[in-house]
Design an enzyme around this catalytic site. Structure first.
Site, short mmCIF file in Angstrom:
data_model
loop_
_atom_site.label_atom_id
_atom_site.label_comp_id
_atom_site.label_asym_id
_atom_site.label_seq_id
_atom_site.Cartn_x
_atom_site.Cartn_y
_atom_site.Cartn_z
NE ARG A 73 -2.38 -1.18 3.53
CZ ARG A 73 -1.88 -0.39 4.46
NH1 ARG A 73 -2.00 0.93 4.35
NH2 ARG A 73 -1.27 -0.88 5.51
CE1 TYR A 201 0.59 -6.12 -1.95
CE2 TYR A 201 -0.56 -4.29 -0.92
CZ TYR A 201 0.05 -5.51 -0.83
OH TYR A 201 0.11 -6.14 0.37
CE LYS A 210 -6.95 -3.39 5.64
NZ LYS A 210 -5.84 -4.17 5.30
CG HIS A 230 -6.94 -3.06 10.22
ND1 HIS A 230 -5.63 -2.67 10.39
CD2 HIS A 230 -6.92 -4.03 9.28
CE1 HIS A 230 -4.86 -3.37 9.57
NE2 HIS A 230 -5.62 -4.20 8.90
CB SER A 252 -0.60 -3.49 7.97
OG SER A 252 -1.75 -2.75 7.69
CB CYS A 254 0.91 -6.10 14.02
SG CYS A 254 2.06 -4.81 13.56
CG ASP A 277 -7.37 -7.13 6.92
OD1 ASP A 277 -6.40 -6.92 7.66
OD2 ASP A 277 -7.62 -6.43 5.92
NE ARG A 374 0.22 -8.55 2.57
CZ ARG A 374 -0.35 -8.15 3.70
NH1 ARG A 374 -1.48 -8.68 4.11
NH2 ARG A 374 0.21 -7.20 4.42
P1 GTP Z 1 -2.21 -7.61 7.48
O1 GTP Z 1 -2.69 -8.67 6.56
O2 GTP Z 1 -1.15 -6.74 6.87
O3 GTP Z 1 -3.31 -6.78 8.04
O4 GTP Z 1 -1.38 -8.34 8.67
P2 GTP Z 1 -1.78 -9.25 9.93
O5 GTP Z 1 -2.04 -8.37 11.10
O6 GTP Z 1 -2.81 -10.23 9.55
O7 GTP Z 1 -0.40 -9.99 10.27
P3 GTP Z 1 0.03 -11.53 10.21
O8 GTP Z 1 -0.75 -12.42 11.13
O9 GTP Z 1 0.08 -11.94 8.80
O10 GTP Z 1 1.51 -11.46 10.81
C1 GTP Z 1 2.52 -10.66 10.26
C2 GTP Z 1 3.88 -11.10 10.71
O11 GTP Z 1 3.95 -11.18 12.12
C3 GTP Z 1 4.26 -12.48 10.18
O12 GTP Z 1 5.58 -12.46 9.72
C4 GTP Z 1 4.10 -13.38 11.39
O13 GTP Z 1 4.96 -14.48 11.34
C5 GTP Z 1 4.41 -12.45 12.55
N1 GTP Z 1 3.66 -12.84 13.77
C6 GTP Z 1 2.33 -13.07 13.88
N2 GTP Z 1 1.99 -13.45 15.14
C7 GTP Z 1 3.13 -13.44 15.85
C8 GTP Z 1 3.44 -13.72 17.23
O14 GTP Z 1 2.58 -14.06 18.05
N3 GTP Z 1 4.74 -13.57 17.60
C9 GTP Z 1 5.72 -13.18 16.72
N4 GTP Z 1 6.96 -13.06 17.18
N5 GTP Z 1 5.47 -12.92 15.42
C10 GTP Z 1 4.20 -13.04 14.99
C1 SPV Z 2 -2.91 -4.45 5.41
O1 SPV Z 2 -1.95 -3.81 4.95
O2 SPV Z 2 -3.43 -4.19 6.50
C2 SPV Z 2 -3.46 -5.58 4.63
C3 SPV Z 2 -3.01 -5.76 3.27
O3 SPV Z 2 -4.33 -6.29 5.12
S1 SPV Z 2 -3.81 -4.68 2.20
O4 SPV Z 2 -4.99 -5.36 1.64
O5 SPV Z 2 -2.89 -4.35 1.13
O6 SPV Z 2 -4.26 -3.51 2.89
MN MN Z 3 -4.86 -5.55 7.20
#
Ligand code: GTP
Ligand code: SPV
Ligand code: MN
Length: 589
Positions: A73, A201, A210, A230, A252, A254, A277, A374
């Site tokens: 983004r 993207y 979003k 979110h 994002s 996290c 999400d 992704r």
């Molecule tokens: P968006 O799709 O961008 O909104 O992201 P999201 O909040 O769904 O994040 P996601 O669960 O995909 O995690 C993002 C990164 O954080 C990945 O590289 C994971 O491996 C890492 N991660 C997720 N949960 C944990 C955790 O409990 N501990 C640690 N150390 N890393 C984590």
């Molecule tokens: C985020 O960035 O929080 C995502 C990926 O979930 S996107 O759809 O590109 O916003």
């Molecule tokens: Mn997101």
């Protein structure tokens, strides 16, 4: 006589001048045709839009390589065009709507020459849900068509809902020439309209996600007494079989997707997935807060996904699926024709190309998969899908979590004293930036309720709206803050995370049902170290202390940054937020 929808499509075609127009019906046959077009007919930078992956090992899976300048983004090119700047607030880019349209009209003028215009009718939310919205997106690339079909309920149902009315959310999208100089994502909340050009993207181009379901929907929620957030939605099943539904907002990359599909590390506990999400939160007939997920797919971060961290996602990705599975910007093993990424189950192969298709080996200085690579995959494929997923009214929410990515300062878990204190807790959240957006990674910034890039109006009004919602809800959910990412002096994560996060959720359940006490601190209620179940994981009491520690020095710095941020809203900030700030300030002295 044409319908308002047909008329709108006609006008967009006159502006963008495509070679042909295709109305999508969302069928499986059409999905196969779209993928085939992406492989054989359309290209990005001279490369095919899709590559077929090893269909025995990854059924129905395809690789997409985006334009190399188009991998995340672009928040600095994202605008919320309210008639006045004040409504957009200090956290959004703003442009006067007519000025924005004039500028973009020039970029859209003739941009689809020689290309196919796809018309995508889709629903955000289950068609039977009173909270669902009928939408139409126009696009000129097969990748977006295939992705939108995985992420949304696409097809005739939406057209039926719209009928002869003017009541639909409009999205006009073109990849343009992919030039970041000519890339804009423009929102017109008063018209339920999004214009996006120059990017293919995810969040920039899948306009139901979003752009509509957060930026525009958050403003609708403000006017109509609901919330677009979110947030993850999950059900937590305890050993007695009771299921408690919660939502969790995290910035994002996290941890939302991982939390949503967690394989519990505690016996007797199980997580049921409803969303990873976006959550739309409405007050139900009984006065409680109910959540629906407007999407039906995951657009998730690939690096770090493995059978160890997220076994349910690996099963989802490898499963046989009515919908295709897309990988965007992962590496490729040329010997096996399999996708690969950092943190996957197996070491890389001997014959690899990186996310751009360039030869890559283990000695390369750059990552093989893009850090923001992704997957796009259907939620119906997940083994942990909640039986309530398609419930049009959603599930009742007992707790709301705000999560952050912080190396220090923020404890593993804190509970707010009240809804009002919880709103302040969400408002003061700061988190370290990630690769999900084009920016320097690892920089601390304020990200209230994980909505900084997604709140479609003045965040001061947004906080007021949150405060007001608390007075309207009967038994408002408890509010918690979590940080899975605190590190020790050596830069190692203190907390094992992933499936072990259930131990923190268990503490929350025990708090909700008044089974357990807690320690009152200036920032909220934290667990006594012994109250977090640590049997079966190797974590010393010293580590536990560090995880829950409130370091006065760090908080002195933190509170300064909170004040600086709140100051940017001037007199528009609700007094309740300042009161909570003042309380925290006093207690920390
Ligand atoms: P968006 O799709 O961008 O909104 O992201 P999201 O909040 O769904 O994040 P996601 O669960 O995909 O995690 C993002 C990164 O954080 C990945 O590289 C994971 O491996 C890492 N991660 C997720 N949960 C944990 C955790 O409990 N501990 C640690 N150390 N890393 C984590
Ligand atoms: C985020 O960035 O929080 C995502 C990926 O979930 S996107 O759809 O590109 O916003
Ligand atoms: Mn997101």
């Amino acid at each position: 006589m044409s319908t308002p929808l047909e008329k709108w499509v006609q006008e967009q075609a006159e502006l963008t001048q495509p070679k042909s127009i295709h109305w999508c019906d969302g069928s499986e046959e059409e999905a196969r045709w779209i993928i085939k077009r992406g492989i054989e007919e359309e290209n990005i930078n001279g490369n095919p839009v899709f590559y077929r992956l090893n269909q025995d090992l990854w059924p129905n899976a395809y690789l997409h390589r985006s334009h190399p300048t188009d991998v995340s983004r672009t928040e600095h090119l994202t605008y919320v065009c309210h008639p006045d700047k004040e409504t957009a607030g200090p956290t959004n880019n703003w442009m006067e709507p007519e000025k924005a349209k004039n500028m973009l009209r020039q970029l859209f003028n003739g941009c689809m020459k020689g290309r196919t215009m796809y018309v995508l009718p889709y629903m955000m939310g289950h068609p039977d849900s009173p909270f669902a919205k009928a939408c139409v997106q126009i696009t000129d690339i097969s990748y977006v068509v295939a992705s939108m079909r995985i992420m949304t309920r696409m097809g005739k149902k939406a057209i039926e809902k719209i009928g002869n009315s003017n009541n639909f959310v409009r999205g006009l999208h073109s990849v343009g020439d992919f030039n970041p100089e000519r890339r804009f994502i423009m929102h017109f909340p008063d018209e339920n309209l999004v214009w996006s050009i120059g990017s293919g993207y995810g969040g920039n181009a899948l306009l139901g996600k979003k752009c509509f379901s957060l930026r525009i929907a958050s403003y609708l929620g403000y006017k109509q007494a609901w919330l677009a957030e979110h947030m993850v939605i999950i059900g937590i099943q305890d050993p007695q079989g009771n299921i408690t539904y919660i939502t969790a907002a995290m910035p994002s990359a996290c941890g939302k997707t991982n939390l949503a599909m967690m394989e519990s590390g505690l016996e007797g506990y199980k997580i049921w997935t409803l969303g990873d999400d976006i959550a739309w939160l409405n007050i139900g007939p009984d006065g409680r807060l109910y959540a629906i997920n407007p999407e039906i797919g995951f657009f998730g971060v690939v690096p770090g996904t493995s059978s160890k961290t997220n076994p349910n996602m690996i099963k989802t990705l490898k499963g046989r699926n009515f919908y295709p599975t897309l990988f965007t910007n992962t590496a490729l093993n040329l010997d096996t024709n399999e996708p690969w990424w950092e943190g996957y189950d197996t070491p890389c192969g001997n014959n690899m190309v990186d996310w751009q298709g360039k030869p890559w080996d283990i000695s390369s200085k750059t990552p093989a998969a893009h850090p923001n690579s992704r997957f796009t995959v259907s939620i119906y494929n997940t083994p942990t899908l909640s039986k309530e997923f398609d419930n049009p009214y959603g599930v009742p929410i007992s707790a709301i979590i705000f999560g952050v990515r912080r190396t220090n300062c923020i404890p593993l878990v804190t509970e707010a004293f009240s809804w009002k204190h919880g709103v302040f807790m969400g408002a003061r959240c700061g988190s370290e930036t990630t690769a999900a957006a084009e920016q320097k990674v690892g920089v601390l910034r304020r990200d209230p309720m994980a909505m900084l890039p997604f709140c479609g109006y003045n965040m001061a009004d947004y906080f007021r709206h949150w405060l007001l919602m608390g007075t309207r809800i009967k038994n408002p959910p408890r509010i918690f803050c979590v940080n899975w990412f605190r590190k020790d002096e050596n830069g190692q994560f203190l907390w094992p995370g992933f499936g072990e996060n259930i131990r923190v959720l268990k503490w929350m359940l025990d708090r909700i049902s008044n089974r357990i006490g807690g320690k009152e601190t200036p920032i909220g209620i934290v667990p006594m170290p012994q109250d977090i179940e640590t049997s079966g994981i190797n974590i010393s009491s010293e580590k536990m202390e560090k995880l829950l520690n409130i370091n006065k020095q760090e908080w002195q710095q933190e509170i300064k940054e909170i004040k600086n941020f709140l100051d940017t809203f001037g007199t528009r900030l609700p007094p309740e937020i300042w009161q909570e700030y003042q309380k925290l300030y006093n207690q920390l002295q």
